[in-house]
Design a protein around this motif. Sequence first.
Motif, PDB file in Angstrom:
ATOM      1  N   THR A  61       0.829  -1.253  -0.021  1.00  0.00           N
ATOM      2  CA  THR A  61       0.184  -0.048  -0.175  1.00  0.00           C
ATOM      3  C   THR A  61       0.854   1.220  -0.145  1.00  0.00           C
ATOM      4  O   THR A  61       0.337   2.280  -0.349  1.00  0.00           O
ATOM      5  N   VAL A  62       2.018   1.227   0.602  1.00  0.00           N
ATOM      6  CA  VAL A  62       2.918   2.458   0.758  1.00  0.00           C
ATOM      7  C   VAL A  62       3.066   3.002  -0.749  1.00  0.00           C
ATOM      8  O   VAL A  62       3.138   2.293  -1.690  1.00  0.00           O
ATOM      9  N   GLY A  63       3.029   4.559  -1.033  1.00  0.00           N
ATOM     10  CA  GLY A  63       3.311   5.028  -1.953  1.00  0.00           C
ATOM     11  C   GLY A  63       2.172   5.156  -3.202  1.00  0.00           C
ATOM     12  O   GLY A  63       2.569   5.792  -4.106  1.00  0.00           O
ATOM     13  N   ARG A  64       1.077   4.976  -2.812  1.00  0.00           N
ATOM     14  CA  ARG A  64      -0.266   4.707  -3.839  1.00  0.00           C
ATOM     15  C   ARG A  64      -0.376   6.043  -4.191  1.00  0.00           C
ATOM     16  O   ARG A  64      -0.739   6.568  -5.430  1.00  0.00           O
ATOM     17  N   GLU A  65      -0.460   7.040  -3.147  1.00  0.00           N
ATOM     18  CA  GLU A  65      -0.833   8.366  -3.442  1.00  0.00           C
ATOM     19  C   GLU A  65       0.055   9.071  -4.291  1.00  0.00           C
ATOM     20  O   GLU A  65      -0.073  10.149  -4.808  1.00  0.00           O
ATOM     21  N   ARG A  66       1.459   8.711  -4.343  1.00  0.00           N
ATOM     22  CA  ARG A  66       2.345   9.288  -5.332  1.00  0.00           C
ATOM     23  C   ARG A  66       2.220   8.616  -6.849  1.00  0.00           C
ATOM     24  O   ARG A  66       2.969   8.819  -7.805  1.00  0.00           O
ATOM     25  N   GLY A  67       1.274   7.560  -7.122  1.00  0.00           N
ATOM     26  CA  GLY A  67       0.980   7.061  -8.426  1.00  0.00           C
ATOM     27  C   GLY A  67       2.000   5.781  -8.342  1.00  0.00           C
ATOM     28  O   GLY A  67       2.446   5.589  -9.590  1.00  0.00           O
ATOM     29  N   GLN A  68       2.834   5.276  -7.504  1.00  0.00           N
ATOM     30  CA  GLN A  68       3.963   4.304  -7.547  1.00  0.00           C
ATOM     31  C   GLN A  68       3.289   3.129  -7.438  1.00  0.00           C
ATOM     32  O   GLN A  68       2.599   2.505  -6.474  1.00  0.00           O
ATOM     33  N   GLY A  72      10.307 -19.413  -7.068  1.00  0.00           N
ATOM     34  CA  GLY A  72      11.859 -18.850  -7.639  1.00  0.00           C
ATOM     35  C   GLY A  72      12.236 -17.369  -6.994  1.00  0.00           C
ATOM     36  O   GLY A  72      11.598 -16.854  -6.313  1.00  0.00           O
ATOM     37  N   GLN A  73      13.150 -17.020  -7.805  1.00  0.00           N
ATOM     38  CA  GLN A  73      13.782 -15.647  -7.139  1.00  0.00           C
ATOM     39  C   GLN A  73      12.935 -14.322  -7.590  1.00  0.00           C
ATOM     40  O   GLN A  73      12.790 -13.498  -6.914  1.00  0.00           O
ATOM     41  N   LEU A  74      12.822 -14.423  -8.837  1.00  0.00           N
ATOM     42  CA  LEU A  74      12.134 -13.315  -9.607  1.00  0.00           C
ATOM     43  C   LEU A  74      12.783 -12.047  -9.274  1.00  0.00           C
ATOM     44  O   LEU A  74      12.224 -10.836  -9.224  1.00  0.00           O
ATOM     45  N   THR A  75      14.220 -12.211  -9.333  1.00  0.00           N
ATOM     46  CA  THR A  75      14.971 -10.815  -9.308  1.00  0.00           C
ATOM     47  C   THR A  75      14.789  -9.955 -10.352  1.00  0.00           C
ATOM     48  O   THR A  75      15.291  -8.631  -9.871  1.00  0.00           O
ATOM     49  N   ALA A  76      14.508 -10.356 -11.457  1.00  0.00           N
ATOM     50  CA  ALA A  76      14.703  -9.423 -12.425  1.00  0.00           C
ATOM     51  C   ALA A  76      13.244  -8.511 -12.806  1.00  0.00           C
ATOM     52  O   ALA A  76      13.300  -7.546 -13.735  1.00  0.00           O
ATOM     53  N   LEU A  77      12.247  -8.760 -11.798  1.00  0.00           N
ATOM     54  CA  LEU A  77      11.216  -7.965 -11.789  1.00  0.00           C
ATOM     55  C   LEU A  77      11.561  -6.432 -11.236  1.00  0.00           C
ATOM     56  O   LEU A  77      12.094  -6.409 -10.095  1.00  0.00           O
ATOM     57  N   PRO A  78      11.382  -5.348 -12.005  1.00  0.00           N
ATOM     58  CA  PRO A  78      11.790  -4.112 -11.475  1.00  0.00           C
ATOM     59  C   PRO A  78      10.995  -3.800 -10.341  1.00  0.00           C
ATOM     60  O   PRO A  78       9.609  -3.828 -10.279  1.00  0.00           O
ATOM     61  N   GLY A  79      11.617  -2.903  -9.415  1.00  0.00           N
ATOM     62  CA  GLY A  79      10.754  -2.236  -8.264  1.00  0.00           C
ATOM     63  C   GLY A  79      10.037  -3.031  -7.493  1.00  0.00           C
ATOM     64  O   GLY A  79       9.010  -2.757  -6.815  1.00  0.00           O
ATOM     65  N   THR A  80      10.492  -4.287  -6.968  1.00  0.00           N
ATOM     66  CA  THR A  80       9.921  -5.342  -6.185  1.00  0.00           C
ATOM     67  C   THR A  80      10.146  -5.268  -4.727  1.00  0.00           C
ATOM     68  O   THR A  80      11.709  -4.844  -4.412  1.00  0.00           O
ATOM     69  N   ARG A  81       9.519  -5.388  -3.851  1.00  0.00           N
ATOM     70  CA  ARG A  81       9.802  -5.747  -2.563  1.00  0.00           C
ATOM     71  C   ARG A  81       9.679  -7.304  -2.160  1.00  0.00           C
ATOM     72  O   ARG A  81       8.498  -7.679  -2.539  1.00  0.00           O
ATOM     73  N   ARG A  82      10.756  -7.763  -1.692  1.00  0.00           N
ATOM     74  CA  ARG A  82      10.713  -9.267  -1.725  1.00  0.00           C
ATOM     75  C   ARG A  82      10.774  -9.862  -0.071  1.00  0.00           C
ATOM     76  O   ARG A  82      11.225  -9.118   0.675  1.00  0.00           O
ATOM     77  N   PHE A  83       9.778 -10.742   0.210  1.00  0.00           N
ATOM     78  CA  PHE A  83       9.838 -11.432   1.428  1.00  0.00           C
ATOM     79  C   PHE A  83       9.830 -12.701   1.298  1.00  0.00           C
ATOM     80  O   PHE A  83       9.233 -13.400   0.769  1.00  0.00           O
ATOM     81  N   ASP A  84      10.928 -13.366   2.209  1.00  0.00           N
ATOM     82  CA  ASP A  84      11.231 -15.002   2.185  1.00  0.00           C
ATOM     83  C   ASP A  84      10.426 -15.371   3.464  1.00  0.00           C
ATOM     84  O   ASP A  84      10.859 -14.803   4.379  1.00  0.00           O
ATOM     85  N   LEU A  85       9.702 -16.196   3.281  1.00  0.00           N
ATOM     86  CA  LEU A  85       9.147 -17.066   4.592  1.00  0.00           C
ATOM     87  C   LEU A  85       9.957 -17.973   4.967  1.00  0.00           C
ATOM     88  O   LEU A  85      10.794 -18.939   4.164  1.00  0.00           O
ATOM     89  N   GLU A  86       9.883 -18.181   6.385  1.00  0.00           N
ATOM     90  CA  GLU A  86      10.598 -19.290   7.052  1.00  0.00           C
ATOM     91  C   GLU A  86       9.626 -20.467   7.532  1.00  0.00           C
ATOM     92  O   GLU A  86       8.413 -20.041   7.813  1.00  0.00           O
ATOM     93  N   PRO A  87      10.068 -21.542   7.782  1.00  0.00           N
ATOM     94  CA  PRO A  87       8.992 -22.704   8.480  1.00  0.00           C
ATOM     95  C   PRO A  87       8.686 -21.856   9.778  1.00  0.00           C
ATOM     96  O   PRO A  87       9.362 -21.005  10.365  1.00  0.00           O
ATOM     97  N   LEU A  88       7.628 -22.450  10.355  1.00  0.00           N
ATOM     98  CA  LEU A  88       7.083 -22.011  11.478  1.00  0.00           C
ATOM     99  C   LEU A  88       8.242 -22.302  12.805  1.00  0.00           C
ATOM    100  O   LEU A  88       8.662 -23.353  12.693  1.00  0.00           O
ATOM    101  N   ASP A  89       8.319 -21.557  13.810  1.00  0.00           N
ATOM    102  CA  ASP A  89       8.897 -21.902  14.768  1.00  0.00           C
ATOM    103  C   ASP A  89       8.102 -22.912  15.700  1.00  0.00           C
ATOM    104  O   ASP A  89       6.866 -23.113  15.647  1.00  0.00           O
ATOM    105  N   GLN A  90       8.692 -23.265  16.978  1.00  0.00           N
ATOM    106  CA  GLN A  90       8.152 -24.111  17.466  1.00  0.00           C
ATOM    107  C   GLN A  90       6.799 -23.809  17.996  1.00  0.00           C
ATOM    108  O   GLN A  90       5.853 -24.657  17.981  1.00  0.00           O
TER     109      GLN A  90
END
Length: 971
Positions: free
Chosen positions: A320-327, A445-463
């Motif tokens: 949601t961040v930056g939508r007011e700037r048309g980003q 996959g990594q999808l690192t070539a997508l421009p302007g992305t924010r990426r979040f890597d998920l980890e397994p659940l802790d105990q």
Amino acid sequence: MAASADYDGSDVTAAPFRVLGPLEVSGKLGAVYVAPGRQEIVLGALVLELNRVVETTYLVDVIWTHDPPKTARTQVQICVSRLRKALADGGVDATIETRAHGYILRAPEGATDVGDFHRLVTEAHALARDGLKAPAVDALRRAIGLWRGRCLAGVPSEVLAGTAAQLDESRLEAVETRMRLELELGRHEHLVGELQQLVAGHPLRERLRGHLMLALFRSGRQAEALDAYHQGRALLTEELGLDPGRELRDLAQAILTDDADLALAEPAEPHSLVVTPLPEGGQERGADPNPVVTPRQLPADIGDLVADDVIVAAVCDAVTVGRERGQLNVVVVLGGPGIGKSTLARHVAHRLAAGYFPDGQLYCDLRGPGGQPVGSAEALGRFLRALGVPGQAIPDGLDERAKMYRSLLADRRILVLLDDAVSESQVMPLLPGTGSSGVLVTSRGQLTALPGTRRFDLEPLDQEQAVQLLGRIIGEHRVEGEREAARALIRLVGGLPLALRIIGARLAARPHWSLTSMWHRLENEHRRLDELAYGELSIRASLSLSYDGLAAADRRLLCLLSLAEGTEIPSWLGAALIDDRTPNPADLLEPLIDRRLLDITATDQGGEFRCGLSQIVRTFAHERLPLEIPEAERAGAVRRMVGGWMALAERAHKEIYGGAYTIVTGRGERWHPPEEHVRRCLRDPLGWLESERTNLLNAVELAARSGLDELCWELATTLVTLFEARGYPELWERTHQVALTAVQEAGNERGQAAVLGSLGTLHLHRGEYEAAGPYLSAALEIFERIGELSGQALCLRDLARIERHHGNDDRALALYESAERNFVRAQDVIGRAYVLGEMANITMRRADFARTRSYLDEALGICRSAGFDRGQALALRRLGQMQTYQHQYEAAERTLLEVLAMVRASGDLVGAGYVLHDLGRVNAHLRRVGQAVQYYSQSARIRERILDHSGAAAVRADIVAILGRPKTSVG
């Protein structure tokens, strides 16, 4: 350590089986007598594995660490029979049941104080996460109050002592957590005294010391806080040759500068997503008041989602961040199969839909039915129809569809959820052209070539998260009733959310199944993937999507990697498995990392990454292995893998000793990783051996199982370089027993002699001189028969040690001279230098100091020429001992302090233990009682740590002797 009086644990009903202290049992008729010795050991082992089968072979091992009698199993049966009678006579609500391969102590889950301890600690962590710190502290006090001393104190079993030590460590961790919470509650002034006692009892625990420093600082005692730090730093430097960790150093710096961040903070409000209210009517000014179609394509949200609130909030903000700037915000949620990417993304989409994207939500599963990727043109066709475009008006070409799609979304606030994307080229045409909309993508996959992305890597659940998820699916009462079984299930599947959902679904459908029975079903690795399926949910199917998308070569490599049994895979190992001589072997693993089938876990000494293969992926790959790769190729891969470990271990030994000295070499086939990689890894060869210890031990056992007896014994004996320097006698014995069985079954005489001789050295290392003789004599007889000079020299050297121990110095000198001649003939200069040092020890005791000095000068010169630091330290230590004999105590102290610096720099714990003992004796002669006791105490602690109990006893005898003298001066 006994628990403090205020930890009374009064709200916890006394469990019938108590091991958090001396072993105690009670029933309806009061205390139950358990005979000391074997019965205590058997009951302790059964209690620690409550409601789980304990194999008879394990019970034999915990009673007899070495050489169990032939009647061992019968004696275990007798113990169990007597324990059954004792429990029944005492009215204990528990039974010992016989199973095919062992026994199980059947009792309610709350029957042990260990279970009560874990329950209270878990409760405390849950309360703390919810911001209820004071109740969390109370729960931790009750948990700590269950302890009555060291776990299983007085139970004579080395094996159980290891488990007990882990539980004692858990108590200290609970104490540290309670201290942290109490500091956060502002109770610093009341904690200072207790923390000072704890730090005095555990001076090397940096977290406790940090808590003490903070409590002192907040109590207005800045100087004392810094003094506590400096005392800890001096102790770490003196004891281990280490500096404090970064956390403690940063805290000291903050205290020194009176950092405002150390002031007691107000409790933070939990992060919450701020949703900006829309103008009345639900539309912003300028929006189309009559959209043709408002698509609502999101799949249903999941009601029992368990996820990290911080991650959920961060993903929401990123969309949601930056939508007011048309980003335009493109947010990618990444993770391996079954990690919960889609579930989290759907939850976030529902959370944002009404407030931020009222014009609609588009959804497409880009993986498609059967795992075939959905083409971008097909996905656009679906979206255009959902947006109200009639079928006949949808263009045929991809570019025309993309233009129409971007035009329709240009002024609308629509959320696009693209699930399980395969590649950047698949996603790019589906991106809106303006920033009024948002895009949420999930991918393996990594999808690192997508421009302007924010990426979040998920980890397994802790105990705790995993326990919470199971509780939401099957009911918290079932999980609470079998807390340990729940944790065991979670460990089996590595906290993977999809696997836990399948387990939960099966248990929910069968209320009569226990969690323990589910664990037994999953314990069989060959059936695990069959069990992890329910309805449409299947771990195998989920993994197959990633696996089938790999190139054939990458599929083969993944299958072969399942042969590697360590938790971490070094980058060269993939190349060894497929016999690829590329100079950059890490590149071979990249496709598997991109698909999240391998995880980056660490970076090694050479700067190369290390990978981890989760248990679930390993099981899947091992299942595919015989289907993908013929048996002969699998055998070759194992041979190269073990050969790679052998080549690196051998190289490490040579770097340490200056060559292939003091070792018998064999003819096992080596596989050599790229030379540049080897040089980087072995900049610190002993450090590399330590860091790869688990993998090297696994390689010894894999070689034995695979019929590679030559590599097995070579690798085992080469690892003595590590075991001897760092004090791992139990690993020394474990690897050599495996190797001895392998060479005996193969009729490998040279290997038998090498392993027998090394076992003899192990017994000498432990001070077991009588036990060493038969091993060394048997090895020498074989070495003489086959003409192995290095082996003969090593055996003669060690047999001389036995003679010297018995006071037969003339016989010892003769054997040392024979060993020296063989070392010369074998061109083993370091072996010869060692023998010279031992001969010097005899002539020194005879006061033949000229001859002693001659031996030592020659040994020192050899070791310096070869670059063998440990040999130099040994020769200098003998020089310091000679100076002590000559009453040159100040000179001896200078020499021995130089040696101490050398052994600490190299991480030689064994050497440090000996030199500290020598320094204690020198200071005793100088009448510096306090300094002598300090050196003796350090030596005793190190010797206990490396399980040199006889050596520790000798040091303590010296402490008793010096403290009994009149104290003329203390320095």
